[in-house]
Design a protein around this motif. Structure first.
Motif, PDB file in Angstrom:
ATOM      1  N   UNK B  99      43.611   7.472 -68.460  1.00 41.60           N
ATOM      2  CA  UNK B  99      44.242   6.558 -69.407  1.00 41.60           C
ATOM      3  C   UNK B  99      44.499   5.243 -68.703  1.00 41.60           C
ATOM      4  N   UNK B 101      45.201   1.437 -69.782  1.00 38.54           N
ATOM      5  CA  UNK B 101      45.364   0.461 -70.860  1.00 38.54           C
ATOM      6  C   UNK B 101      44.564  -0.808 -70.571  1.00 38.54           C
ATOM      7  N   UNK B 102      43.925  -1.339 -71.574  1.00 35.54           N
ATOM      8  CA  UNK B 102      43.206  -2.601 -71.421  1.00 35.54           C
ATOM      9  C   UNK B 102      43.528  -3.513 -72.592  1.00 35.54           C
ATOM     10  N   UNK B 103      43.577  -4.802 -72.295  1.00 37.22           N
ATOM     11  CA  UNK B 103      43.761  -5.767 -73.370  1.00 37.22           C
ATOM     12  C   UNK B 103      42.494  -5.735 -74.213  1.00 37.22           C
ATOM     13  N   UNK B 104      42.647  -5.939 -75.476  1.00 37.70           N
ATOM     14  CA  UNK B 104      41.502  -5.957 -76.381  1.00 37.70           C
ATOM     15  C   UNK B 104      40.730  -4.644 -76.307  1.00 37.70           C
ATOM     16  N   UNK B 105      41.473  -3.553 -76.395  1.00 35.30           N
ATOM     17  CA  UNK B 105      40.880  -2.224 -76.248  1.00 35.30           C
ATOM     18  C   UNK B 105      39.807  -1.973 -77.288  1.00 35.30           C
ATOM     19  N   UNK B 106      40.078  -2.434 -78.501  1.00 34.38           N
ATOM     20  CA  UNK B 106      39.199  -2.124 -79.617  1.00 34.38           C
ATOM     21  C   UNK B 106      37.776  -2.620 -79.354  1.00 34.38           C
TER      22      UNK B 106
END
Lengths: 336, 280
Positions: B99, B101-106
């Protein structure tokens, strides 16, 4: 991140909850049994027996001495956390959908289902925090919801207000002393049930989840919608994480439609959104049924989710979770 | 445990083995690690020496006294009397989940799924024509009208087998009732369409493996209107297999081309051109 799988329940989980220190997780499911688990290793501390119907809700008082549960057998039961002994049982006309202690643990709130000619009511009991004391049978407050039934509710900071979420997507504010109606906001789409309401650590704002596929961050005082998190699946639960500014949303295709969808399409994932930027930052897979409840460790070190698949998955966050920051956040930190 | 000489009790034997095993050795290394050497006997009776190097680290954890106290609580309910520590029937460890997290995951997730889709498409692309072994479906084969399904050898794509296979129909798949088998004379059963195509189709062999369909079309269209050119290609390497078919609209053109092109040098090879044999 290696999740711990808790498989003590035989049926779908309905609610999971950490105690105030985050070392114990309480879980209730439709199989009538309440379980208590140590959160750090998944060891089961014990089970609470006595209910004779599906359980919908559980809450523990701030000192982890008393546990309240409510379910479809029309009772709220109070338990001693340490021994599993039942201390009290209150009978009602219909099923109990939600129980919650006030921040000081001296009041207990419950919601009854609307059915069999009974209107949905929110009521409050005064609780004596001593486990050996006799608990009162007298309700200190009754709020009858004659328009739309209440589905979720909780006490604000200092037990000043009671905030309730309703079947028709509205969120209402009541005076917790007098029971007087103060305010109401159509937070979610009409006729889209509010499925969950969880507080920020200081209870000045809260998050609601709804079947309309959104979760909303709202302020306690004026019910202003601060943030909206839009997803592509009906939501069952939403939680605010301390330490990091995230929210966790859980949901998935409704349980009755699950057999017609594969695990991938069903979207049975915990979704992480950034609380401020309202943008999705990641997902955690694992359940093979919808997530019925997500709860966050009060210290923000992990979260657990209870699924329709009968499992509780306890996650302890690892480094990337705590390291993650948006560029602007990083800049801000550098300037400080 | 004392041993009685000459006793061959199985229980005693076990003991004997364990007695023979050397003691476990623990040595402390300079770098703070420990080496533990243990001996054991495997199921198949072989002695196994296990050497483990262990580094012990003490992790100090500050725990709230309330939490520490709760850890000592006795278990109750279904867990009553069970030893401390997680029980295997209720608690297990799931597989590791990454897991991050990343910015702009989508957007990043969508990209990934798209590349995955392409990969899946490539996997599905293992299509082989039963007629010419080309990388297309048999029904899409440009020569499905002129050739019978290939027997296996690419160099002999024209299969004379159906005749030999007890007259079990052309194409080798459809059943022909016995009373019709006698009638399955040459040319009759597949209808006139085949005849016509066969008559004006040339089979070109000894084609360079670097040849392209375009080259062939250019060369052969000198003699008349070419209706189609088919160059058999290997579906994995994409290279020509060394033979091709060229169809003309007119049989006279085909005959002319056959005469002229047979023995023509193309690339580093000399072409061999002949009329395609009938499928039947």
């Amino acid at each position: 991140m290696r999740p711990i799988l808790l498989s003590g329940h035989e049926r779908a989980l309905t609610q999971v909850k950490y105690n105030a220190d985050g070392d114990i997780i309480f879980s209730v499911s439709k199989d009538h049994v309440v379980c208590a688990w140590f959160s750090h290793n998944g060891e089961r501390l014990g089970t609470y027996h006595g209910h004779v119907g599906a359980l919908w809700t559980v809450d523990v008082d701030p000192t982890s001495t008393l546990l309240a549960t409510g379910g479809a057998d029309n009772t709220i039961r109070l338990w001693e956390v340490r021994t599993g002994k039942q201390l009290k049982s209150w009978e009602f006309g219909t099923a109990i959908k939600r129980v919650e202690f006030s921040p000081d643990g001296r009041q207990l709130l419950g919601i009854t289902e609307k059915r069999q000619g009974h209107l949905s009511t929110i009521f409050v009991y005064e609780i004596n925090p001593d486990p050996s004391a006799e608990q009162t049978d007298e309700q200190s407050l009754r709020i009858v919801c004659d328009e739309a039934k209440a589905t979720v509710a909780g006490f604000s900071y200092g037990a000043k207000y009671i905030i309730s979420g309703h079947e028709d997507g509205t969120v209402c504010q009541w005076d917790a002393k007098s029971g007087e109606f103060l305010d109401s906001v159509q937070a979610h789409e009409a006729d889209m049930q509010v499925t969950d309401l969880q507080w920020a650590p200081d209870r000045t704002y809260f998050i609601t989840a709804s079947k309309d596929k959104t979760a909303k961050l709202m302020s306690t005082n004026d019910l202003e919608i601060l943030k909206t998190y839009t997803t592509d699946t009906p939501l069952n639960s939403a939680a605010i994480t301390p330490v990091k500014d995230f929210v966790i949303l859980g949901g998935g295709q409704a349980a009755m439609d699950v057999t017609t969808t594969s695990a991938r399409q069903g979207k049975f994932e915990a979704r992480f959104y950034h609380k401020i930027f309202m943008e999705e930052i990641g997902r955690v897979r694992g359940h093979f049924g919808p997530l019925n409840y997500v709860a966050v460790h009060p210290k923000g070190t992990g979260y657990c989710s209870g699924g329709e698949d009968g499992y509780v998955r306890v996650h302890h966050f690892d480094k990337p979770y705590f390291d993650f920051m948006y560029e602007v956040e990083r800049e801000q930190q550098a300037n400080l | 445990m004392s041993r009685v000489a000459g006793r061959t009790d199985w229980a005693e034997e076990e003991d004997e083995d364990s007695l023979q095993l050397p003691q476990t050795q623990i040595t402390k290394n300079k770098d703070g690690t420990e080496t533990i050497v243990t001996f054991s006997i495997r199921e198949d009776g072989k002695k196994v020496k296990t050497t483990r190097r262990i580094k012990k680290t003490t992790i100090k954890q500050v725990v709230d006294p309330r939490v520490a106290e709760r850890k000592q609580w006795e278990k109750f309910g279904q867990e009553k009397g069970k030893p401390t520590g997680p029980q295997t029937d209720t608690t297990s460890i799931a597989e590791n989940i990454v897991f991050r997290p990343v910015a702009n995951w989508k957007a990043s997730a969508e990209d990934k799924s798209e590349t995955e889709k392409k990969k899946a498409n490539l996997k599905d692309a293992k299509i082989k024509c039963r007629i010419c072994s080309g990388d297309h479906w048999t029904t899409k084969c440009p020569f499905k009208d002129t050739m019978a399904p290939e027997g296996g050898d690419a160099a002999a794509p024209i299969d004379d087998a159906p005749e030999a296979a007890g007259g079990l129909g052309a194409g080798g798949s459809s059943y022909v009732p016995p009373h019709l088998r006698g009638r399955a004379g040459a040319g009759e059963k597949m209808g006139g369409k085949f005849e016509r195509d066969d008559l004006a189709t040339l089979r070109v062999t000894n084609v360079s493996e670097f040849a392209e369909e375009g080259d062939l079309r250019e060369m052969f269209s000198r003699f008349g209107h070419v209706t189609r050119v088919f160059l058999a290609k290997d579906r994995e390497t994409g290279r020509a297999k060394g033979f091709a078919f060229v169809s003309y609209a007119d049989r006279d053109d085909a005959a002319k081309a056959c005469e002229k092109m047979d023995g023509y040098g193309f690339g580093h090879l000399i072409l061999r051109v002949e009329f395609a044999k009938k499928a039947t």
